[in-house]
Design a protein around this motif. Structure first.
Motif, PDB file in Angstrom:
ATOM      1  N   THR A  27     -26.789  18.735  -7.629  1.00 48.50           N
ATOM      2  CA  THR A  27     -26.870  17.421  -8.282  1.00 48.50           C
ATOM      3  C   THR A  27     -26.430  16.257  -7.419  1.00 48.50           C
ATOM      4  O   THR A  27     -26.671  15.104  -7.782  1.00 48.50           O
ATOM      5  CB  THR A  27     -25.982  17.406  -9.533  1.00 48.50           C
ATOM      6  OG1 THR A  27     -24.610  17.616  -9.140  1.00 48.50           O
ATOM      7  CG2 THR A  27     -26.400  18.479 -10.525  1.00 48.50           C
ATOM      8  N   TYR A  77     -27.107   4.927 -11.908  1.00 49.31           N
ATOM      9  CA  TYR A  77     -27.641   4.669 -10.575  1.00 49.31           C
ATOM     10  C   TYR A  77     -27.316   3.235 -10.158  1.00 49.31           C
ATOM     11  O   TYR A  77     -27.614   2.281 -10.868  1.00 49.31           O
ATOM     12  CB  TYR A  77     -29.165   4.845 -10.578  1.00 49.31           C
ATOM     13  CG  TYR A  77     -29.807   4.641  -9.218  1.00 49.31           C
ATOM     14  CD1 TYR A  77     -30.091   5.735  -8.416  1.00 49.31           C
ATOM     15  CD2 TYR A  77     -30.104   3.372  -8.736  1.00 49.31           C
ATOM     16  CE1 TYR A  77     -30.673   5.576  -7.168  1.00 49.31           C
ATOM     17  CE2 TYR A  77     -30.687   3.200  -7.492  1.00 49.31           C
ATOM     18  CZ  TYR A  77     -30.963   4.300  -6.712  1.00 49.31           C
ATOM     19  OH  TYR A  77     -31.524   4.134  -5.476  1.00 49.31           O
ATOM     20  N   THR A 135     -21.924  13.331  -8.980  1.00 48.88           N
ATOM     21  CA  THR A 135     -22.203  12.438 -10.108  1.00 48.88           C
ATOM     22  C   THR A 135     -20.994  11.582 -10.487  1.00 48.88           C
ATOM     23  O   THR A 135     -20.878  11.116 -11.621  1.00 48.88           O
ATOM     24  CB  THR A 135     -22.709  13.237 -11.320  1.00 48.88           C
ATOM     25  OG1 THR A 135     -21.768  14.268 -11.642  1.00 48.88           O
ATOM     26  CG2 THR A 135     -24.070  13.853 -11.016  1.00 48.88           C
ATOM     27  N   GLY A 189     -24.581  10.593  -6.944  1.00 44.04           N
ATOM     28  CA  GLY A 189     -25.529  10.913  -7.996  1.00 44.04           C
ATOM     29  C   GLY A 189     -25.183  10.200  -9.294  1.00 44.04           C
ATOM     30  O   GLY A 189     -24.220   9.440  -9.380  1.00 44.04           O
ATOM     31  N   GLU A 190     -25.995  10.449 -10.316  1.00 42.93           N
ATOM     32  CA  GLU A 190     -25.810   9.827 -11.626  1.00 42.93           C
ATOM     33  C   GLU A 190     -25.929  10.880 -12.713  1.00 42.93           C
ATOM     34  O   GLU A 190     -26.447  11.979 -12.491  1.00 42.93           O
ATOM     35  CB  GLU A 190     -26.869   8.745 -11.850  1.00 42.93           C
ATOM     36  CG  GLU A 190     -28.295   9.286 -11.877  1.00 42.93           C
ATOM     37  CD  GLU A 190     -29.347   8.218 -12.098  1.00 42.93           C
ATOM     38  OE1 GLU A 190     -29.054   7.234 -12.800  1.00 42.93           O
ATOM     39  OE2 GLU A 190     -30.473   8.387 -11.578  1.00 42.93           O
ATOM     40  N   GLY A 191     -25.482  10.527 -13.923  1.00 44.02           N
ATOM     41  CA  GLY A 191     -25.624  11.436 -15.042  1.00 44.02           C
ATOM     42  C   GLY A 191     -24.514  11.246 -16.053  1.00 44.02           C
ATOM     43  O   GLY A 191     -23.709  10.308 -15.966  1.00 44.02           O
ATOM     44  N   LYS A 219     -22.119  20.775  -6.911  1.00 43.89           N
ATOM     45  CA  LYS A 219     -22.683  19.500  -6.434  1.00 43.89           C
ATOM     46  C   LYS A 219     -23.846  19.723  -5.467  1.00 43.89           C
ATOM     47  O   LYS A 219     -24.602  18.794  -5.188  1.00 43.89           O
ATOM     48  CB  LYS A 219     -21.597  18.650  -5.782  1.00 43.89           C
ATOM     49  CG  LYS A 219     -20.574  18.109  -6.774  1.00 43.89           C
ATOM     50  CD  LYS A 219     -19.489  17.288  -6.079  1.00 43.89           C
ATOM     51  CE  LYS A 219     -18.484  16.756  -7.087  1.00 43.89           C
ATOM     52  NZ  LYS A 219     -17.693  17.826  -7.751  1.00 43.89           N
ATOM     53  N   SER A 244     -28.417  15.285 -16.240  1.00 46.91           N
ATOM     54  CA  SER A 244     -28.077  15.528 -14.839  1.00 46.91           C
ATOM     55  C   SER A 244     -29.310  15.425 -13.965  1.00 46.91           C
ATOM     56  O   SER A 244     -30.439  15.455 -14.458  1.00 46.91           O
ATOM     57  CB  SER A 244     -27.457  16.926 -14.690  1.00 46.91           C
ATOM     58  OG  SER A 244     -28.481  17.918 -14.618  1.00 46.91           O
ATOM     59  N   CYS A 260     -18.801  13.970 -12.979  1.00 44.81           N
ATOM     60  CA  CYS A 260     -18.935  15.304 -12.388  1.00 44.81           C
ATOM     61  C   CYS A 260     -18.108  16.351 -13.110  1.00 44.81           C
ATOM     62  O   CYS A 260     -18.573  17.490 -13.301  1.00 44.81           O
ATOM     63  CB  CYS A 260     -18.626  15.279 -10.893  1.00 44.81           C
ATOM     64  SG  CYS A 260     -16.887  15.046 -10.456  1.00 44.81           S
TER      65      CYS A 260
END
Length: 418
Positions: free
Chosen positions: A341, A197, A344, A236-238, A338, A14, A348
């Motif tokens: 982060t 991303y 995501t 976001g990313e993860g 969120k 994350s 998420c």
């Protein structure tokens, strides 16, 4: 047949960390993972929003070359957390390949980075052929690349469910995995989601005027779920993965039981593809409670979807109040994770469930980051006031997606709690 389902391992990559230690430390300290949007030389200069929930620390994607060749960035994320979960699980290799372990895993797009490269090559070579597009490029980019790369790398032969429902991708995967075990179709499932991303994802939401733009010079101050000054989501990313198992089997082999999945609901609003729907979200929360056999009073904490969009947060707050009551003492604490982060995307639901598990294990609740002044239209719920000690026994994780898809998961700390 109806069997109990438990979570015996989890892993998350994350914007606020990879693994329990860093994530817990950053939740307790109120550290944001939102950073300036990286300029990839293509779109960043033409996007109004200049912030992103960024994974900016090194991760070892030390996979054998035979596996790497079919993997784009999103599959790297997925296989990393799936590998972590299997390593922590202690599952016998024979069981892993027996057909009784399955995978439910997804992403929003597959790999937009790889897709963009394919299309760029395609349009540049219209007159000269497409020989530079590799034979495995589709495997790296396709929407189910996360699920099938996990099965290939770890020799998993059970059922495969590849979810792709935007912001409910991860929670759907976990819910569908729960149902597969509950009704005897599988004995264990690796479930979760990942997103990578890519500025094209930001561009889509930016074009819809849904992204935060007012805090470009101060990325750590956005998003602002439920806050009066919120001005949109931050992409976001993860990745996040959990191992679900049938309870009796997990107990027999002495697996650590992090939580029990008590219930799941997934519905569609049946109407507008973008705007949130109070009736649809309310029905989902009620159905999840019914599926779990719980009264609203049993729930201690809610991880809200809370993207920090103008209407989304209001509608969600109204639905929570409608289901859990205003004035009931006490109503569940609510946090929008969120704030730490960004959004995501497909990941998420999985990431926010894992954050919730960590908080349950460590005996604390993190508040909504950047919630400095509660919007009066979101004030009817019990916002977590600050980082606080808490013995959370039952938690709800809520997610809602474009297309009108709604999900809610209910989990209980440990498997033998009353």
């Amino acid at each position: 047949m109806s069997r109990r389902v438990v979570i015996t391992a989890c892993s998350a990559i994350s914007p606020i960390g990879y693994g329990k230690k860093d994530i817990v430390a950053n939740l307790k300290a109120g550290i944001s993972g939102v950073k300036p949007l990286k300029d990839d030389g293509l779109l960043a200069g033409r996007i109004h929003s200049k912030v992103f929930g960024t994974v900016d620390y090194p991760i070892a994607f030390d996979f054998a070359r035979q596996f790497r060749k079919t993997m784009g960035p999103v599959a790297n994320y997925a296989c990393r957390v799936a590998g972590d979960v299997l390593a922590a699980s202690g599952l016998d290799p024979d069981f892993i390949s027996s057909g009784r372990l399955g995978v439910a895993f997804g992403s929003t797009h597959g790999s937009p980075t790889v897709q963009r490269d394919i299309y760029r090559t395609f349009f540049q070579q219209l007159d000269s052929g497409f020989s530079s597009i590799g034979a495995v490029d589709y495997l790296r980019s396709m929407v189910h690349t996360t699920a099938v790369n996990i099965t290939r790398m770890f020799h998993i032969t059970g059922r495969v469910i590849a979810t792709a429902t935007a912001c409910t991708t991860g929670s759907q995967a976990i819910g569908f995995g729960y149902e597969a075990i509950k009704f005897g179709l599988q004995d264990a499932m690796i479930c979760g989601a990942a997103d990578e991303y890519d500025t094209t994802t930001v561009a889509v939401f930016d074009n819809l005027l849904a992204c935060s733009v007012a805090f470009n010079k101060h990325p750590e101050q956005t998003p602002r779920p439920f806050d009066k000054k919120r001005d949109g989501l931050v992409v976001g990313e993860g990745a996040g993965a959990v191992l679900l198992e049938e309870y009796e089997s997990a107990k027999r082999r002495g697996a650590p039981i992090l939580a029990e999945v008590l219930g799941f609901a997934c519905t569609n609003n049946g109407g507008d593809m973008i705007l949130p729907n109070l009736d649809g979200i309310t029905a989902t929360l009620q159905l999840a409670l019914a599926n779990a056999g719980l009264s609203p009073e049993a729930v201690d904490f809610i991880s809200a979807h809370a993207t920090a969009t103008k209407m989304g947060d209001i509608i969600e707050a109204q639905a929570i109040a409608k289901v859990y009551g205003q004035g009931r003492a006490p109503t569940p604490y609510v946090s929008g994770l969120k704030g730490y982060t960004g959004h995501t995307m497909g990941a998420c639901g999985a990431i926010e469930l894992i954050f919730t598990l960590y908080m349950m294990q460590e005996g604390f609740l993190a508040p909504t980051l950047n919630l400095d002044e509660i919007d009066p239209r979101c004030a009817m719920i019990r916002h977590t006031p600050a980082c606080m000690d808490a013995d959370t026994r039952v938690a709800a994780v809520q997610n809602f997606a474009f297309g009108g898809v709604n999900t809610c998961l209910l989990v209980r700390k440990g498997a033998d709690a009353g």
